[in-house]
Design an enzyme around this catalytic site. Structure first.
Site, PDB file in Angstrom:
ATOM      1  CG  HIS A 221      33.329  31.618  34.456  1.00  0.00           C
ATOM      2  ND1 HIS A 221      33.658  30.754  33.428  1.00  0.00           N
ATOM      3  CD2 HIS A 221      32.561  32.601  33.900  1.00  0.00           C
ATOM      4  CE1 HIS A 221      33.114  31.189  32.307  1.00  0.00           C
ATOM      5  NE2 HIS A 221      32.447  32.313  32.556  1.00  0.00           N
ATOM      6  CD  GLU A 224      30.829  36.643  36.576  1.00  0.00           C
ATOM      7  OE1 GLU A 224      30.187  37.313  35.745  1.00  0.00           O
ATOM      8  OE2 GLU A 224      30.987  35.412  36.473  1.00  0.00           O
ATOM      9  CG  ASP A 302      30.732  37.119  30.092  1.00  0.00           C
ATOM     10  OD1 ASP A 302      31.014  35.920  29.865  1.00  0.00           O
ATOM     11  OD2 ASP A 302      30.110  37.486  31.097  1.00  0.00           O
TER      12      ASP A 302
END
Length: 840
Positions: A221, A224, A302
């Protein structure tokens, strides 16, 4: 090699007509790959209620509608904290092994019902151990759910284990250790999730060192909830092969270009990104810009429950808000399957099936498929696959044998041509004759001068070890002045053009040419001058790779050479190389500053590794940041490593050299040539000439020898020769342009020599069955539920029943029905619909 439009038109009742929009129902029928779906964010609300009652867990409410209001969010979600509220609720009931098995299965079932054919589910085992479960118990429970899904559903499922940024690095290391131990039980990757801002991935580098040393894939990740620097850290320090979200990537144009050139996929979740306020609204989302610039974009959900979205609905968002067309969807669908962490051989099958299903679905719905067909034909993304709709697999055609004429006529790319080993004998003889006795003495070239060209050439052709040392010293000694270097560079280019080379990367060690007073900077400028003259007068493009010797150059010389590379990057220097003896794991510590500098400069690196120990390949990838591996003679000894390299699309330089024959004699007994084994395992083998003057074969002769020893057909030969154009150190756009030029010229040439079927054929049983159906009429009828979640066949109508029905109706005698309708229901009362294709 292409889909045959006339056959497509015959197969479907209505001719395709252009239509820019796909309905949600059609989207659900398209085969898709989902690479970013969290288990605890994709639990059915009614399942949460049932599990809570079974486990006597208190929920805020047991009313499903009210619970959905607490768990699910929409575009009005105000913060990440509000978004994460639902996870606290779902994890209350995910502390039992049976619950984890159930929700994993249901997550896969929901995906299958949505047309997902390949799914990667991610979760962090550490979040499910509050009720006396161990991490291994959590893993076993979720894996059982995956096995159930793969047995009962038309879907392939894999697992990604997540570390958590806000937890201690020791916990992340523990999760990394458990992840790689389950790599043979459906675990294919390791991720770092959790709050991004303030928790750098660098803190968890040791965990990623563990999984990467075990050849487990990494996705993080990144970008973001933090800026582009977070993405850079994930790539540079943790070796991210994919990026989760990455919405801030566009803040750094150079990093964006790096991601494009390295084909690092971005798992893009537009709906979720709006909910978490990574972007304020869809209009701000960069997915369209990324896609247009060449990023490998993979649409993902997601969290299907929390964001209240399916993958098909996410595709509708792309169509409605970002103008994605049918052709765009065909590409991003392939992006999803292509970027998956599944074994490479299975990935090829998944990609091929998806390509064919896409064509079937959109053509049957009456959409124009010509754009997709053209893309499949000429786009390098689909270079190694073809989907043909001909029922007869080979059409009874036999291609002519591959000859030296064919090998000469096909355009070539040579990505490892050593300057001091590739000058022709004629030019070396002229340079030798022009050397003074004083220069000979300075270069320690002792002994009487040779007056005869035959004697001069004989020294280079002998195989004795002592003579090899003499020739190496002599080759290098002839390249010590600016004039000698420019003359030699032009000579190497000239011989390459004569051998059909369209692109070449010349390897140069500047220090080797400073024995008569030139500085390394002057050596590089002389080489660039020769390259410029060559490209201005010859039909060839090129790049220069400056290299150091791992045995003879110290860390200071490594770093100084790296600085020269970055200084001349805009003038024709395309990369940095490390050759000689393989660098071991302990050796890299001395050169770490150089490799960190090159990574920071986003410079491409080629490292010689795996000649005697395949473990050094892993070191070259992770410590050295290699973009290409040279040698790798021992890679075949570790199938996991071979698959890892294939999944990374990591090219390996090999050539038909005496050195390769010496190091691979044992494996050659099995395959005829080790290149055959690597190509069959989908490794991108790049054929190189290396020191051409010492090989005594032209490039075309080397290619013919490889084709014969590997028993290549024309499709396999074109595939291998195309790798050089796809994996050189140019930008991605330039590589793709060069591949298209190569493919166009190669196809045109070999077709004039009687060759057909120029890409690897992909076999589909349905083609064979459809061919049989034409001859044998209808063989049966299969019933399935009318809903999208097809999991099993309920009934089969055999041939004898159809025959009996025909005999009772003169109208049906002598011709097959276009369709046979049978009204029925399954045991639960759901209607069944017949699945049959008209033989006409």
């Amino acid at each position: 090699p292409a889909l045959v439009m006339s056959q497509a038109a015959r197969r479907f009742s209505q001719p395709p007509t252009p239509n820019p929009h796909l309905s949600l129902e059609v989207m659900r029928r398209l085969p898709k790959a989902e690479l970013h779906r969290h288990l605890d964010g994709s639990v059915r609300p009614n399942t949460i209620i049932e599990l809570a009652r079974e486990q006597k867990v208190d929920l805020p409410t047991f009313n499903e509608k009210e619970l959905r209001g607490l768990i699910c969010v929409d575009e009005h979600c105000t913060s990440l904290e509000e978004y994460l509220r639902g996870f606290h609720i779902t994890n209350l009931v995910l502390q039992k092994a049976y619950a984890l098995t159930r929700v994993m299965f249901e997550c896969c079932e929901d995906a299958a019902n949505d047309g997902v054919k390949y799914l990667e589910v991610r979760f962090s085992p550490i979040l499910h151990v509050s009720d006396e479960l161990t991490i291994s118990t959590v893993m076993e429970a979720t894996i059982e759910g995956v096995h159930m899904a793969e047995v009962m559903l038309p879907i392939t499922v894999r697992i990604i284990v997540c570390g958590m940024r806000h937890m201690k690095p020791e916990i992340t290391e523990m999760l990394a250790e458990i992840a790689w131990r389950y790599r043979n039980s459906r675990v294919v990757g390791f991720d770092l999730a959790g709050p991004e801002d303030g928790f750098s991935s660098k803190i968890h580098k040791s965990a990623f060192d563990i999984v990467r040393s075990k050849c487990l894939n990494c996705t993080l990740h990144s970008g973001e909830a933090a800026g582009w620097e977070s993405i850079q850290d994930s790539i540079r320090h943790c070796g991210a092969l994919r990026l989760g979200h990455g919405v801030r990537l566009n803040e750094s144009p150079s990093l964006l270009q790096f991601v494009i050139d390295r084909r690092i996929a971005v798992e893009s979740c537009p709906t979720s990104n709006v909910h978490t306020k990574a972007v304020t609204d869809l209009a701000e989302h960069p997915i369209r810009d990324y896609y247009d610039q060449g990023v490998v974009v993979v649409p993902c959900t997601d969290n299907t429950t929390v964001s209240n979205v399916t993958l098909s609905e996410e595709y509708i968002v792309l169509q409605r808000h970002f103008g994605f067309t049918i052709e765009d969807f065909a590409r991003v669908i392939d992006n999803g399957f292509g970027a998956g962490f599944v074994d490479n051989s299975l990935k090829r099958r998944l990609r091929a099936d998806a390509m064919r299903q896409v064509l079937d679905v959109v053509a049957k719905e009456g959409y124009d498929i010509s754009g997709i067909v053209h893309m499949y034909e000429v786009d390098p993304q689909f270079a190694d696959l073809t989907v043909e709709r001909t029922p007869v697999y080979w059409e009874g055609w036999t291609n002519p044998p591959i000859s030296l004429e064919i090998c000469r006529g096909i355009p070539k790319a040579d990505l490892h041509c050593r300057l001091d080993g590739s000058v022709t004998f004629d030019t070396m003889w002229k340079l030798y004759q022009g050397m003074t006795d004083g220069d000979m003495g300075k270069l320690n070239l002792q002994g009487p001068r040779m007056e005869d060209f035959a004697q001069f050439r004989h020294i280079f052709e002998t195989k004795q070890a002592e003579a090899r040392g003499v020739t190496k010293k002599l080759m290098n000694g002839l390249l010590q002045t600016r004039e000698q270097i420019v003359t030699s560079v032009l000579d190497v280019f000239r011989s390459a053009v004569e051998d059909g080379v369209a692109y070449m990367e010349m390897m140069v060690r500047p220090k080797s040419h400073t024995k008569l007073g030139l500085t390394q900077t002057e050596v590089i400028e002389a080489i660039l001058e020769g390259r410029s003259q060559a490209e201005n007068t010859m039909p060839i493009k090129s790049g220069i790779v400056v290299f150091v010797n791992g045995e003879r150059d110290d860390p200071v010389e490594f770093y100084a050479t790296a600085q020269l590379v970055t200084k001349y990057q805009e003038q024709g220097i395309v990369g940095f190389g490390v050759f000689g003896h393989d660098l071991t794991g302990s050796s890299f510590q001395y050169f770490r500053s150089t490799f960190n500098y090159l990574k920071a400069s986003e410079c491409r690196v080629c490292i010689g590794a795996g000649k005697t120990d395949y473990h050094t390949i892993v070191n070259a990838l992770h410590e050295g940041g290699a973009s290409r591996i040279s040698g790798a003679f021992e890679v075949h000894r570790d199938p996991i490593l071979v698959n890892y390299l294939a999944n990374m699309n990591m090219p390996v330089e090999l050539g038909m050299t005496e050195l390769m024959e010496e190091y691979t004699s044992d494996i050659s007994k099995l395959t005829g040539n080790p290149i055959r084994l690597l190509v069959d395992n989908n490794l991108a083998v790049v054929m190189c000439s290396f020191k051409l003057a010492r090989n005594r074969l032209t490039r075309s002769e080397m290619i013919l020898k490889m084709a014969q020893e590997c028993n290549f057909n024309i499709a396999e030969l074109l595939k291998v020769m195309g790798y050089g154009f796809l994996h050189n150190f140019s930008s991605r756009s330039r590589r793709e342009e060069m591949w298209r030029e190569f493919w166009t010229e190669a196809v045109k040439f070999v077709k004039t020599r009687g060759f057909k079927h120029l890409k690897k054929k992909v076999y589909f049983p349905s083609l064979h069955n459809e061919s049989k159906a034409r001859q044998a009429d209808v063989c049966g009828i299969c019933l399935r539920p009318a809903s999208m979640g097809v999991t099993r066949t309920f009934t089969f109508c055999p041939r004898r029943l159809i025959s009996k029905m025909r005999s009772s109706s003169n109208a049906l005698k002598g011709r097959p029905p276009t369709i046979l309708w049978i009204s029925s229901t399954d045991p639960t009362g759901n209607p069944l619909i017949p699945v049959i294709r008209s033989p006409s």
